[in-house]
Design an enzyme around this catalytic site. Sequence first.
Site, PDB file in Angstrom:
ATOM      1  N   ASN A  19      -3.192   0.261   0.096  1.00 37.12           N
ATOM      2  CA  ASN A  19      -2.649   1.395   0.850  1.00 37.12           C
ATOM      3  C   ASN A  19      -1.691   2.129  -0.089  1.00 37.12           C
ATOM      4  O   ASN A  19      -0.597   1.642  -0.357  1.00 37.12           O
ATOM      5  CB  ASN A  19      -1.918   0.862   2.090  1.00 37.12           C
ATOM      6  CG  ASN A  19      -1.141   1.943   2.821  1.00 37.12           C
ATOM      7  OD1 ASN A  19      -1.303   3.138   2.545  1.00 37.12           O
ATOM      8  ND2 ASN A  19      -0.290   1.533   3.748  1.00 37.12           N
ATOM      9  N   TRP A  20      -2.138   3.277  -0.569  1.00 35.41           N
ATOM     10  CA  TRP A  20      -1.328   4.000  -1.567  1.00 35.41           C
ATOM     11  C   TRP A  20      -0.149   4.757  -0.946  1.00 35.41           C
ATOM     12  O   TRP A  20       0.677   5.311  -1.656  1.00 35.41           O
ATOM     13  CB  TRP A  20      -2.214   4.973  -2.346  1.00 35.41           C
ATOM     14  CG  TRP A  20      -3.147   4.309  -3.315  1.00 35.41           C
ATOM     15  CD1 TRP A  20      -3.212   2.976  -3.630  1.00 35.41           C
ATOM     16  CD2 TRP A  20      -4.162   4.946  -4.115  1.00 35.41           C
ATOM     17  NE1 TRP A  20      -4.193   2.754  -4.568  1.00 35.41           N
ATOM     18  CE2 TRP A  20      -4.789   3.943  -4.884  1.00 35.41           C
ATOM     19  CE3 TRP A  20      -4.598   6.264  -4.247  1.00 35.41           C
ATOM     20  CZ2 TRP A  20      -5.838   4.223  -5.777  1.00 35.41           C
ATOM     21  CZ3 TRP A  20      -5.630   6.546  -5.126  1.00 35.41           C
ATOM     22  CH2 TRP A  20      -6.243   5.536  -5.884  1.00 35.41           C
ATOM     23  N   LYS A  21      -0.139   4.845   0.385  1.00 32.74           N
ATOM     24  CA  LYS A  21       0.941   5.563   1.087  1.00 32.74           C
ATOM     25  C   LYS A  21       1.110   6.964   0.509  1.00 32.74           C
ATOM     26  O   LYS A  21       0.124   7.570   0.068  1.00 32.74           O
ATOM     27  CB  LYS A  21       2.242   4.743   1.025  1.00 32.74           C
ATOM     28  CG  LYS A  21       2.052   3.298   1.495  1.00 32.74           C
ATOM     29  CD  LYS A  21       3.344   2.592   1.685  1.00 32.74           C
ATOM     30  CE  LYS A  21       3.079   1.143   2.029  1.00 32.74           C
ATOM     31  NZ  LYS A  21       4.276   0.397   2.330  1.00 32.74           N
ATOM     32  N   HIS A  66      -0.019   1.263  11.217  1.00 33.80           N
ATOM     33  CA  HIS A  66       0.853   0.729  10.159  1.00 33.80           C
ATOM     34  C   HIS A  66       2.302   0.800  10.642  1.00 33.80           C
ATOM     35  O   HIS A  66       2.686   1.735  11.345  1.00 33.80           O
ATOM     36  CB  HIS A  66       0.674   1.542   8.868  1.00 33.80           C
ATOM     37  CG  HIS A  66       1.359   0.902   7.698  1.00 33.80           C
ATOM     38  ND1 HIS A  66       2.710   1.034   7.485  1.00 33.80           N
ATOM     39  CD2 HIS A  66       0.888   0.096   6.718  1.00 33.80           C
ATOM     40  CE1 HIS A  66       3.034   0.333   6.416  1.00 33.80           C
ATOM     41  NE2 HIS A  66       1.954  -0.247   5.932  1.00 33.80           N
ATOM     42  N   GLU A 114       4.922   1.687   9.289  1.00 29.44           N
ATOM     43  CA  GLU A 114       5.647   2.928   8.961  1.00 29.44           C
ATOM     44  C   GLU A 114       5.297   4.029   9.957  1.00 29.44           C
ATOM     45  O   GLU A 114       6.133   4.885  10.270  1.00 29.44           O
ATOM     46  CB  GLU A 114       5.355   3.333   7.504  1.00 29.44           C
ATOM     47  CG  GLU A 114       6.108   2.422   6.544  1.00 29.44           C
ATOM     48  CD  GLU A 114       5.446   2.197   5.197  1.00 29.44           C
ATOM     49  OE1 GLU A 114       4.534   2.951   4.824  1.00 29.44           O
ATOM     50  OE2 GLU A 114       5.846   1.235   4.509  1.00 29.44           O
ATOM     51  N   GLU A 123       1.211  -7.783   9.342  1.00 27.62           N
ATOM     52  CA  GLU A 123       2.208  -7.310   8.390  1.00 27.62           C
ATOM     53  C   GLU A 123       3.607  -7.451   8.993  1.00 27.62           C
ATOM     54  O   GLU A 123       4.052  -6.563   9.744  1.00 27.62           O
ATOM     55  CB  GLU A 123       1.958  -5.837   8.051  1.00 27.62           C
ATOM     56  CG  GLU A 123       0.604  -5.577   7.454  1.00 27.62           C
ATOM     57  CD  GLU A 123       0.630  -4.374   6.523  1.00 27.62           C
ATOM     58  OE1 GLU A 123       0.359  -4.557   5.340  1.00 27.62           O
ATOM     59  OE2 GLU A 123       0.975  -3.285   6.982  1.00 27.62           O
ATOM     60  N   GLY A 138       7.388  -3.902   1.522  1.00 23.84           N
ATOM     61  CA  GLY A 138       8.129  -3.142   0.524  1.00 23.84           C
ATOM     62  C   GLY A 138       9.499  -3.723   0.208  1.00 23.84           C
ATOM     63  O   GLY A 138      10.316  -3.089  -0.447  1.00 23.84           O
ATOM     64  N   SER A 148       4.485  -7.388   0.650  1.00 24.41           N
ATOM     65  CA  SER A 148       4.891  -7.816  -0.700  1.00 24.41           C
ATOM     66  C   SER A 148       3.922  -8.839  -1.302  1.00 24.41           C
ATOM     67  O   SER A 148       4.348  -9.788  -1.961  1.00 24.41           O
ATOM     68  CB  SER A 148       6.325  -8.356  -0.685  1.00 24.41           C
ATOM     69  OG  SER A 148       7.215  -7.342  -0.242  1.00 24.41           O
ATOM     70  N   GLY A 157       0.514  -2.765  -0.543  1.00 29.03           N
ATOM     71  CA  GLY A 157       1.221  -1.501  -0.741  1.00 29.03           C
ATOM     72  C   GLY A 157       1.561  -1.324  -2.208  1.00 29.03           C
ATOM     73  O   GLY A 157       0.732  -0.932  -3.030  1.00 29.03           O
ATOM     74  N   GLY A 158       2.797  -1.646  -2.563  1.00 29.79           N
ATOM     75  CA  GLY A 158       3.308  -1.417  -3.921  1.00 29.79           C
ATOM     76  C   GLY A 158       2.395  -1.911  -5.038  1.00 29.79           C
ATOM     77  O   GLY A 158       2.141  -1.185  -6.016  1.00 29.79           O
TER      78      GLY A 158
HETATM   79  C1  PEP Z   1       2.052  -2.198   3.385  1.00 32.36           C
HETATM   80  O1  PEP Z   1       2.746  -1.208   3.493  1.00 32.36           O
HETATM   81  O2  PEP Z   1       1.015  -2.291   4.070  1.00 32.36           O
HETATM   82  C2  PEP Z   1       2.468  -3.228   2.457  1.00 32.36           C
HETATM   83  C3  PEP Z   1       1.978  -4.427   2.625  1.00 32.36           C
HETATM   84  O3  PEP Z   1       3.366  -2.867   1.503  1.00 32.36           O
HETATM   85  P1  PEP Z   1       3.929  -3.810   0.315  1.00 32.36           P
HETATM   86  O4  PEP Z   1       2.757  -4.527  -0.264  1.00 32.36           O
HETATM   87  O5  PEP Z   1       4.535  -2.830  -0.656  1.00 32.36           O
HETATM   88  O6  PEP Z   1       4.914  -4.710   0.944  1.00 32.36           O
END
Ligand code: PEP
Length: 250
Positions: A9-11, A95, A97, A167, A173, A212, A233-234
């Site tokens: 997920n590049w956000k 999600h 967010e 999640e 994040g 993460s 994510g990251g």
């Molecule tokens: C996400 O936003 O779905 C996520 C898992 O982010 P991160 O891997 O950066 O925690």
Amino acid sequence: MRQPLVAGNWKLNGSLGAISELLSGIGEQLSAVKVAELAICPPFIYLGHVQRLIGKSGISLGAQDCSDQDSGAYTGEVAATMIKEFGCKYIIVGHSERRHIYAESNDRVAKKYEQVKNSQLVPILCVGETLRDREDGRTEVIIAQQLDAVLGRIGIDGFVDAVIAYEPVWAIGTGETATPEHAQKVHEYIRNKLAAISKDIAANIRILYGGSMKPENAKQLLEQNDIDGGLIGGAALKAKDFIGIALAAN
Ligand code: PEP
């Protein structure tokens, strides 16, 4: 047999140039990925660009969200049917967010989920508790409410060929990861909840972990019985890390 899915997920990240670079890095290491399915969810505006670049590489394409409407006077919205035209297989809905920054209710998430299913695409339904919920011992209650909203709207058949991502909001994040034991316990809860209605659907549904996840912790997480991949994510913004997570499923 559930094929592991590693979805990036590049956000709100990327540019035409940066995406070309990232995808070429992923492409160079792709042949080492033997087991997992890879998916990439860029911002809407780059779906066409990514579709062209991934070509027939076998990487799946997804969107990060969609409208809860199919057409009409809804400025700024993007319908699941439009997303489908760009070769997408997946759409992430709910999600954290979206739920927390944009105040999306369980009901709205369920409507979006229904739009995805109506377009014959695969929803990746995100569920998870906040730190406060966790401290109050309400993890399962919160997740049950998030699942029940979808179950109440389209029933258990809506979970055929769907994907759920657990999640924990406190792990997204933040660099904090749920322990494999905590994650497994919640994944098992989710699968059992669905199994109480349909054993078959529960046995086949892929439940991803997100929060993460990185190459260093991916193996231990992916080894758990009910963890069928990751929503990343990251770490999805670095070719080496994204592929490193996928390799943990080999
Ligand atoms: C996400 O936003 O779905 C996520 C898992 O982010 P991160 O891997 O950066 O925690």
